[in-house]
Design a protein around this motif. Structure first.
Motif, PDB file in Angstrom:
ATOM      1  N   ASP A  32      24.098 -28.207  -3.484  1.00 41.93           N
ATOM      2  CA  ASP A  32      24.433 -28.522  -4.878  1.00 41.93           C
ATOM      3  C   ASP A  32      23.320 -29.302  -5.568  1.00 41.93           C
ATOM      4  OD1 ASP A  32      26.862 -27.365  -4.356  1.00 41.93           O
ATOM      5  OD2 ASP A  32      28.051 -29.203  -4.553  1.00 41.93           O
ATOM      6  N   ASN A  33      22.493 -29.980  -4.772  1.00 43.12           N
ATOM      7  CA  ASN A  33      21.513 -30.908  -5.338  1.00 43.12           C
ATOM      8  C   ASN A  33      20.066 -30.603  -4.990  1.00 43.12           C
ATOM      9  OD1 ASN A  33      23.992 -32.962  -4.048  1.00 43.12           O
ATOM     10  ND2 ASN A  33      23.837 -32.583  -6.249  1.00 43.12           N
ATOM     11  N   ALA A  34      19.846 -29.539  -4.228  1.00 46.96           N
ATOM     12  CA  ALA A  34      18.483 -29.132  -3.858  1.00 46.96           C
ATOM     13  C   ALA A  34      18.472 -27.622  -3.676  1.00 46.96           C
ATOM     14  CB  ALA A  34      18.045 -29.828  -2.567  1.00 46.96           C
ATOM     15  N   TRP A  35      17.453 -26.976  -4.215  1.00 49.70           N
ATOM     16  CA  TRP A  35      17.446 -25.512  -4.163  1.00 49.70           C
ATOM     17  C   TRP A  35      16.020 -24.986  -4.169  1.00 49.70           C
ATOM     18  CZ3 TRP A  35      18.956 -28.596  -8.178  1.00 49.70           C
ATOM     19  CH2 TRP A  35      18.204 -28.536  -9.352  1.00 49.70           C
ATOM     20  N   MET A  36      15.869 -23.748  -3.696  1.00 45.19           N
ATOM     21  CA  MET A  36      14.564 -23.092  -3.641  1.00 45.19           C
ATOM     22  C   MET A  36      14.295 -22.297  -4.916  1.00 45.19           C
ATOM     23  SD  MET A  36      13.058 -23.922  -0.825  1.00 45.19           S
ATOM     24  CE  MET A  36      11.672 -22.814  -1.150  1.00 45.19           C
ATOM     25  N   GLU A  37      13.054 -22.372  -5.367  1.00 47.78           N
ATOM     26  CA  GLU A  37      12.558 -21.509  -6.437  1.00 47.78           C
ATOM     27  C   GLU A  37      11.217 -20.946  -5.973  1.00 47.78           C
ATOM     28  OE1 GLU A  37      12.503 -23.145 -10.342  1.00 47.78           O
ATOM     29  OE2 GLU A  37      14.504 -24.047 -10.166  1.00 47.78           O
ATOM     30  N   THR A  38      10.858 -19.791  -6.456  1.00 48.92           N
ATOM     31  CA  THR A  38       9.600 -19.197  -6.011  1.00 48.92           C
ATOM     32  C   THR A  38       8.885 -18.463  -7.128  1.00 48.92           C
ATOM     33  OG1 THR A  38       8.595 -17.967  -4.171  1.00 48.92           O
ATOM     34  CG2 THR A  38      10.401 -16.883  -5.313  1.00 48.92           C
ATOM     35  N   VAL A  39       7.580 -18.284  -6.915  1.00 48.30           N
ATOM     36  CA  VAL A  39       6.768 -17.375  -7.707  1.00 48.30           C
ATOM     37  C   VAL A  39       6.283 -16.311  -6.733  1.00 48.30           C
ATOM     38  CG1 VAL A  39       4.734 -17.081  -9.165  1.00 48.30           C
ATOM     39  CG2 VAL A  39       6.021 -19.221  -9.235  1.00 48.30           C
ATOM     40  N   ALA A  40       6.554 -15.052  -7.040  1.00 49.70           N
ATOM     41  CA  ALA A  40       6.159 -13.950  -6.157  1.00 49.70           C
ATOM     42  C   ALA A  40       5.054 -13.135  -6.800  1.00 49.70           C
ATOM     43  CB  ALA A  40       7.363 -13.063  -5.844  1.00 49.70           C
ATOM     44  N   PHE A  41       4.027 -12.835  -6.009  1.00 46.61           N
ATOM     45  CA  PHE A  41       2.892 -12.044  -6.472  1.00 46.61           C
ATOM     46  C   PHE A  41       2.808 -10.749  -5.670  1.00 46.61           C
ATOM     47  CE2 PHE A  41       1.755 -16.468  -7.258  1.00 46.61           C
ATOM     48  CZ  PHE A  41       1.280 -16.443  -8.564  1.00 46.61           C
ATOM     49  N   ASN A  42       2.438  -9.675  -6.351  1.00 46.10           N
ATOM     50  CA  ASN A  42       2.178  -8.412  -5.671  1.00 46.10           C
ATOM     51  C   ASN A  42       0.669  -8.190  -5.593  1.00 46.10           C
ATOM     52  OD1 ASN A  42       2.335  -4.919  -6.537  1.00 46.10           O
ATOM     53  ND2 ASN A  42       2.458  -5.803  -4.503  1.00 46.10           N
ATOM     54  N   PHE A  43       0.183  -8.014  -4.378  1.00 45.81           N
ATOM     55  CA  PHE A  43      -1.218  -7.670  -4.131  1.00 45.81           C
ATOM     56  C   PHE A  43      -1.216  -6.241  -3.591  1.00 45.81           C
ATOM     57  CE2 PHE A  43      -0.685 -12.234  -3.494  1.00 45.81           C
ATOM     58  CZ  PHE A  43      -1.614 -12.747  -4.393  1.00 45.81           C
ATOM     59  N   HIS A  44      -1.643  -5.302  -4.422  1.00 47.57           N
ATOM     60  CA  HIS A  44      -1.508  -3.879  -4.089  1.00 47.57           C
ATOM     61  C   HIS A  44      -2.856  -3.241  -3.787  1.00 47.57           C
ATOM     62  CE1 HIS A  44       0.150   0.133  -4.027  1.00 47.57           C
ATOM     63  NE2 HIS A  44      -0.687   0.522  -4.971  1.00 47.57           N
ATOM     64  N   ASP A  45      -2.889  -2.467  -2.689  1.00 51.90           N
ATOM     65  CA  ASP A  45      -4.081  -1.721  -2.296  1.00 51.90           C
ATOM     66  C   ASP A  45      -3.839  -0.247  -2.630  1.00 51.90           C
ATOM     67  OD1 ASP A  45      -6.297  -0.613  -1.153  1.00 51.90           O
ATOM     68  OD2 ASP A  45      -5.818  -1.189   0.909  1.00 51.90           O
ATOM     69  N   GLU A  46      -4.375   0.201  -3.736  1.00 54.91           N
ATOM     70  CA  GLU A  46      -4.104   1.552  -4.230  1.00 54.91           C
ATOM     71  C   GLU A  46      -4.643   2.637  -3.289  1.00 54.91           C
ATOM     72  OE1 GLU A  46      -2.593   4.479  -6.719  1.00 54.91           O
ATOM     73  OE2 GLU A  46      -2.269   2.304  -6.807  1.00 54.91           O
ATOM     74  N   THR A  47      -5.810   2.425  -2.727  1.00 61.32           N
ATOM     75  CA  THR A  47      -6.425   3.459  -1.887  1.00 61.32           C
ATOM     76  C   THR A  47      -6.071   3.334  -0.411  1.00 61.32           C
ATOM     77  OG1 THR A  47      -8.436   2.158  -1.470  1.00 61.32           O
ATOM     78  CG2 THR A  47      -8.386   3.537  -3.452  1.00 61.32           C
TER      79      THR A  47
ATOM     80  N   ARG B 135       0.875  -1.174   0.000  1.00 62.73           N
ATOM     81  CA  ARG B 135       0.000   0.000   0.000  1.00 62.73           C
ATOM     82  C   ARG B 135       0.912   1.224   0.000  1.00 62.73           C
ATOM     83  NH1 ARG B 135      -2.137  -0.003   6.359  1.00 62.73           N
ATOM     84  NH2 ARG B 135      -0.142   0.700   7.275  1.00 62.73           N
ATOM     85  N   TRP B 136       0.372   2.385  -0.322  1.00 61.84           N
ATOM     86  CA  TRP B 136       1.156   3.608  -0.282  1.00 61.84           C
ATOM     87  C   TRP B 136       1.275   4.085   1.167  1.00 61.84           C
ATOM     88  CZ3 TRP B 136       3.699   3.864  -4.468  1.00 61.84           C
ATOM     89  CH2 TRP B 136       3.120   3.533  -5.701  1.00 61.84           C
ATOM     90  N   LYS B 137       2.479   4.488   1.554  1.00 61.76           N
ATOM     91  CA  LYS B 137       2.664   5.037   2.896  1.00 61.76           C
ATOM     92  C   LYS B 137       2.071   6.442   2.942  1.00 61.76           C
ATOM     93  CE  LYS B 137       6.071   5.625   6.561  1.00 61.76           C
ATOM     94  NZ  LYS B 137       7.479   5.402   6.974  1.00 61.76           N
ATOM     95  N   ARG B 138       1.329   6.732   4.001  1.00 62.12           N
ATOM     96  CA  ARG B 138       0.619   8.002   4.089  1.00 62.12           C
ATOM     97  C   ARG B 138       1.007   8.791   5.343  1.00 62.12           C
ATOM     98  NH1 ARG B 138      -3.621   8.141   0.362  1.00 62.12           N
ATOM     99  NH2 ARG B 138      -3.877   6.130  -0.712  1.00 62.12           N
ATOM    100  N   THR B 139       0.864  10.097   5.239  1.00 61.45           N
ATOM    101  CA  THR B 139       1.120  10.983   6.369  1.00 61.45           C
ATOM    102  C   THR B 139      -0.075  10.916   7.328  1.00 61.45           C
ATOM    103  OG1 THR B 139       0.046  12.895   5.328  1.00 61.45           O
ATOM    104  CG2 THR B 139       2.389  12.539   4.841  1.00 61.45           C
ATOM    105  N   GLU B 140       0.045  11.581   8.465  1.00 58.97           N
ATOM    106  CA  GLU B 140      -1.063  11.614   9.419  1.00 58.97           C
ATOM    107  C   GLU B 140      -2.300  12.269   8.819  1.00 58.97           C
ATOM    108  OE1 GLU B 140       0.197  13.454  13.003  1.00 58.97           O
ATOM    109  OE2 GLU B 140       1.589  11.844  13.555  1.00 58.97           O
ATOM    110  N   GLU B 141      -2.081  13.125   7.826  1.00 60.48           N
ATOM    111  CA  GLU B 141      -3.209  13.793   7.150  1.00 60.48           C
ATOM    112  C   GLU B 141      -3.854  12.909   6.086  1.00 60.48           C
ATOM    113  OE1 GLU B 141      -0.169  15.253   7.510  1.00 60.48           O
ATOM    114  OE2 GLU B 141      -0.797  16.334   9.318  1.00 60.48           O
ATOM    115  N   GLY B 142      -3.220  11.790   5.786  1.00 57.52           N
ATOM    116  CA  GLY B 142      -3.799  10.870   4.815  1.00 57.52           C
ATOM    117  C   GLY B 142      -3.276  11.013   3.400  1.00 57.52           C
TER     118      GLY B 142
END
Length: 278
Positions: free
Chosen positions: A215-230, A119-126
């Motif tokens: 050497d024989n086992a490793w992590m892979e990932t899929v990353a998603f962004n869930f954004h709250d515009e308001t 989400r967007w960081k907001r001031t005390e005034e919003g």
């Protein structure tokens, strides 16, 4: 797909348990001959009640189907086809100083999914906070119990589960403590997550520079962004650490972040996607 030089996957101490064989940068690629290379062989056996939750201890004696969908377990890599030598898969990012599968449950790729909630960081005034002419983002961060480091909520993809479903489930478990919720609270949490997470954007799919890699086992990932515009939608979410998380909080996205594994790089992808301050 080119994989950046992994660093955390070569840390001298493996999760505070054993020492890796030291691997300098120039010796990481498998294409570089190194007759003296003698990695420590380390595989942890877990006492898991459900069959199939981990691979056999010896990869050579198994009938695992690498680079393929092996029953309900996906052994394909987002980096492309990886090399298998004498029945053992080889890390596509190169040497790590440790053979075996360490703390990981699968030989080859171990798939995970991560939920980057912003989400967007907001001031005390919003009003939205601006830095160097760009809006400042916040994301939900958890502190991992196993390493005491801050990270993006996420976890392993269960057999037959989609990465998107995993990211939603893990966020509910780690950032909303759904595992300890009552049946009514769980249903409310499920409905809220499904409503808020219906429009995620995939920002990454690939190799993770994880300290558990070998050497024989490793992590892979899929990353998603869930954004709250308001900033209104996620205000309904009550953050409460659960499962593998010891703490949870909204955190400003900035260059000073030092997150677990490749998570700093993952959130940077979101910064670029949202044209936010960094």
């Amino acid at each position: 797909m080119a994989i950046p030089l992994h660093v955390k996957a070569r840390q001298a101490e493996y999760q505070g348990k054993v020492k890796r064989f030291p691997v300098p940068d120039e010796k990481v690629p498998w294409s570089v001959a190194w007759a003296e290379y003698s990695p420590v062989d380390y595989t942890v056996e877990r006492d898991l009640s459900t069959p199939g939750q981990q691979d056999a201890q010896d990869a050579k004696g198994s009938a695992l189907q690498y680079n393929a969908l092996d029953g309900r377990v996906d052994r394909r890599s987002y980096t492309g086809e990886y090399t298998v030598v004498r029945g053992v898969p080889m890390n596509p990012a190169g040497r790590t100083g440790m053979a075996g599968r360490g703390l990981l449950r699968r030989w080859g790729p171990n798939h995970a999914a991560d939920a980057i909630v912003t989400r967007w960081k907001r001031t005390e005034e919003g009003t939205v906070l601006i830095s160097d002419g760009k809006a400042v983002l916040e994301f939900v961060a958890i502190r991992r119990k196993d390493t005491d480091t801050w990270a993006v909520p996420g976890g392993k993809v269960e057999p037959g589960e989609t990465a998107l479903a995993t990211s939603m489930r893990e966020f509910a478990e780690e950032a909303m403590n759904s595992l300890e919720a009552s049946s009514n609270e769980l249903e409310e949490t499920k409905q809220l997550i499904e409503k808020l997470f219906h429009s995620g954007t995939q920002v990454y799919a690939g190799y993770v520079d994880d300290p558990r890699n070998t050497d024989n086992a490793w992590m892979e990932t899929v990353a998603f962004n869930f954004h709250d515009e308001t900033g209104e939608a996620f205000s309904r979410i009550k953050l409460q650490a659960g499962d593998d998380a010891g703490a949870v909080k909204w955190t400003e996205l900035s260059k000073s972040l030092d997150l677990y594994a490749s998570h700093t790089q993952l959130v940077q992808e979101v910064v670029k996607l949202r044209n936010a301050a960094w």
